[in-house]
Design an enzyme around this catalytic site. Structure first.
Site, PDB file in Angstrom:
ATOM      1  N   THR A  15     100.734 108.897  59.865  1.00 32.46           N
ATOM      2  CA  THR A  15      99.635 108.302  60.640  1.00 32.46           C
ATOM      3  C   THR A  15      98.932 109.323  61.514  1.00 32.46           C
ATOM      4  OG1 THR A  15     100.743 106.174  60.708  1.00 32.46           O
ATOM      5  CG2 THR A  15      99.123 106.555  62.416  1.00 32.46           C
ATOM      6  N   ASP A  59     101.675 109.575  53.054  1.00 36.51           N
ATOM      7  CA  ASP A  59     102.306 108.554  53.897  1.00 36.51           C
ATOM      8  C   ASP A  59     103.811 108.737  53.677  1.00 36.51           C
ATOM      9  OD1 ASP A  59     101.547 105.356  54.918  1.00 36.51           O
ATOM     10  OD2 ASP A  59     103.618 105.841  54.367  1.00 36.51           O
ATOM     11  N   SER A  60     104.604 108.648  54.734  1.00 36.51           N
ATOM     12  CA  SER A  60     106.016 109.011  54.578  1.00 36.51           C
ATOM     13  C   SER A  60     106.804 108.022  53.727  1.00 36.51           C
ATOM     14  CB  SER A  60     106.678 109.218  55.937  1.00 36.51           C
ATOM     15  OG  SER A  60     106.960 107.996  56.555  1.00 36.51           O
ATOM     16  N   SER A  61     106.217 106.886  53.357  1.00 41.11           N
ATOM     17  CA  SER A  61     106.898 105.989  52.412  1.00 41.11           C
ATOM     18  C   SER A  61     106.999 106.652  51.043  1.00 41.11           C
ATOM     19  CB  SER A  61     106.151 104.670  52.288  1.00 41.11           C
ATOM     20  OG  SER A  61     106.155 104.031  53.534  1.00 41.11           O
ATOM     21  N   ASP A  92     107.619 106.332  59.411  1.00 39.90           N
ATOM     22  CA  ASP A  92     108.408 105.337  58.662  1.00 39.90           C
ATOM     23  C   ASP A  92     109.726 105.889  58.121  1.00 39.90           C
ATOM     24  OD1 ASP A  92     106.525 103.434  59.172  1.00 39.90           O
ATOM     25  OD2 ASP A  92     105.592 103.490  57.186  1.00 39.90           O
ATOM     26  N   THR A 167     117.003 106.310  64.493  1.00 45.20           N
ATOM     27  CA  THR A 167     116.574 105.242  63.590  1.00 45.20           C
ATOM     28  C   THR A 167     115.224 104.754  64.083  1.00 45.20           C
ATOM     29  OG1 THR A 167     118.854 104.494  63.419  1.00 45.20           O
ATOM     30  CG2 THR A 167     117.197 102.937  62.721  1.00 45.20           C
ATOM     31  N   THR A 279     128.576 100.763  59.973  1.00 41.41           N
ATOM     32  CA  THR A 279     128.257  99.468  60.597  1.00 41.41           C
ATOM     33  C   THR A 279     126.763  99.151  60.552  1.00 41.41           C
ATOM     34  OG1 THR A 279     128.271  98.183  62.649  1.00 41.41           O
ATOM     35  CG2 THR A 279     128.266 100.562  62.914  1.00 41.41           C
ATOM     36  N   GLN A 280     126.460  97.850  60.429  1.00 42.21           N
ATOM     37  CA  GLN A 280     125.055  97.405  60.477  1.00 42.21           C
ATOM     38  C   GLN A 280     124.501  97.468  61.894  1.00 42.21           C
ATOM     39  OE1 GLN A 280     124.794  93.337  59.099  1.00 42.21           O
ATOM     40  NE2 GLN A 280     125.761  93.843  57.170  1.00 42.21           N
ATOM     41  N   CYS A 281     125.388  97.560  62.882  1.00 41.52           N
ATOM     42  CA  CYS A 281     124.924  97.621  64.274  1.00 41.52           C
ATOM     43  C   CYS A 281     124.256  98.967  64.512  1.00 41.52           C
ATOM     44  CB  CYS A 281     126.099  97.492  65.243  1.00 41.52           C
ATOM     45  SG  CYS A 281     126.962  95.944  65.130  1.00 41.52           S
TER      46      CYS A 281
HETATM   47  N1  ASN Z   1     103.023 104.712  57.376  1.00 41.81           N
HETATM   48  C1  ASN Z   1     103.063 105.796  58.312  1.00 41.81           C
HETATM   49  C2  ASN Z   1     103.957 106.876  57.728  1.00 41.81           C
HETATM   50  O1  ASN Z   1     105.157 106.813  57.876  1.00 41.81           O
HETATM   51  C3  ASN Z   1     103.554 105.299  59.639  1.00 41.81           C
HETATM   52  C4  ASN Z   1     103.421 106.289  60.779  1.00 41.81           C
HETATM   53  O2  ASN Z   1     103.352 107.489  60.608  1.00 41.81           O
HETATM   54  N2  ASN Z   1     103.371 105.796  62.018  1.00 41.81           N
HETATM   55  O3  ASN Z   1     103.468 107.784  57.090  1.00 41.81           O
END
Ligand code: ASN
Length: 343
Positions: A15, A59-61, A92, A167, A279-281
């Site tokens: 972003t 985009d980091s996805s 992300d 996280t 753990t999920q926590c």
């Molecule tokens: N979708 C964006 C990414 O991870 C989110 C961000 O950077 N705030 O590339």
């Protein structure tokens, strides 16, 4: 005249460098030069900056282990020429990439600071400027000629964390990251407040940076939930070539006591699958044997993920498998803190 500190900016996307596509309204990545021209304040910094960029910022996805290897190569090739590195990355998957890099860069003796933002740099209310400028200042911090931070960090909203402890916890707030099991390394207020006792202390004397780019992705994550079907567990355990399973359990590492569940896990471990109890926590630690509901997991020698994050567990497993650690040693090495990722 003293030499200026040299910092390398590595732009991967996210972003921070995005603009709105006016046809669709969606945010997409744009050019590095334009990003830098949006922050004239960078000229006031008391260090020399150079930038390199992914050919196509993403985009980091869309990040994957190949991109992590590209970042590692960029650092490796420039390691001796720069005092510190700032990686601009989408938020992300930032905790995954930054955790991965912490394992890939063995004997790191310089700062590698990941940062990004929730709003694009051109936005009036952007958080990008503060995140970027302070990350550069932290990367440039030196004491007696040596870098203060000698590990992979993640800087966001006034705090530098150990990257492999973080996280992403919020898609809306500027305070997007948390590190519940390790306190911040540096806090930014009127002064940059370095918490020396929280920094990673290892001797890297006479040790050279070793870069490991081979990540083995034959792993899976299974999050427990009440009502998990036997067929789901069986299907996961039958995945061809599966070498490690990260099992996200409840609380202090607890799981249901049904026989079908426990015997399936036991069979898989006897067949050589590395099962890691995480753990999920978001805070606290696995403590197998504390409750009856984790006694059998302990008996079947599940790997103790202790207080590791899922992001660090995934990338540590990929790193150890990619480094061809023997099956006999995998459990012992996984349960050992390699880069400060667990207690
Ligand atoms: N979708 C964006 C990414 O991870 C989110 C961000 O950077 N705030 O590339």
């Amino acid at each position: 005249m003293k030499d200026k500190t040299n910092i390398l900016l590595i732009y991967t996307g996210g972003t921070i460098g995005m603009v709105k596509d006016y046809k669709t309204g969606a945010l997409k990545a744009f050019d590095f030069k334009e990003l830098i021209s949006n922050i004239p304040e960078l000229n006031q910094l008391d260090c020399k900056l150079k930038g390199i960029s992914f050919e196509e910022p993403i985009d980091s996805s869309n990040m994957d282990p190949k991109h992590w290897a590209t970042i590692a190569t960029m650092i490796e090739e420039n390691y001796n020429r720069y005092d510190g590195f700032v990686v601009l990355h989408g938020s992300d998957t930032m905790s995954y990439s930054a955790s991965a890099l912490s394992f890939m860069l063995e004997n790191l003796a310089k700062p590698v600071i990941f940062t990004g933002s929730q709003l694009p740099i051109g936005d009036l209310r952007t958080d990008a400027k503060e995140n970027l400028i302070t990350s550069i200042q932290i990367a440039a911090l030196k004491e007696k000629g040596k870098p203060v931070v000698r590990e992979v960090g993640l800087y966001f909203e006034y705090k530098l964390y150990r990257a492999n402890r973080t996280t992403k916890i919020n898609a809306e707030h500027f305070e997007a990251f948390a590190s519940l099991n390790h306190p911040p390394l540096v806090e930014s207020g009127v002064h940059l407040n370095v918490h020396y006792s929280n920094l990673l202390k290892r001797s890297t004397k006479n040790k050279f940076l070793q870069v490991h780019k081979n990540m083995d992705t034959n792993i899976a994550v299974l999050k427990l939930f009440p009502g998990l079907n036997e067929s789901v567990l069986k299907s996961v355990l039958e995945i061809p070539n599966l070498k490690a399973l990260i099992l996200e359990t409840y609380g202090a590492g607890n799981a249901p006591m049904d026989n079908w569940f426990l015997s399936s896990l036991k069979k898989a471990t006897l067949n050589g699958l590395h099962i890691i109890n995480v753990t999920q926590c978001s805070g606290g630690s696995v403590d197998m044997g504390h409750y009856e509901t984790s006694e059998r997991l302990k008996k079947m020698q599940l790997i103790n993920g202790k207080d590791i994050t899922t992001e660090a567990a995934i990338t540590k497993a990929m790193y150890l498998l990619g480094s061809k650690v023997s099956d006999e040693l995998f459990k012992t090495i996984f349960e050992t803190s390699l880069r400060g990722e667990m207690h």
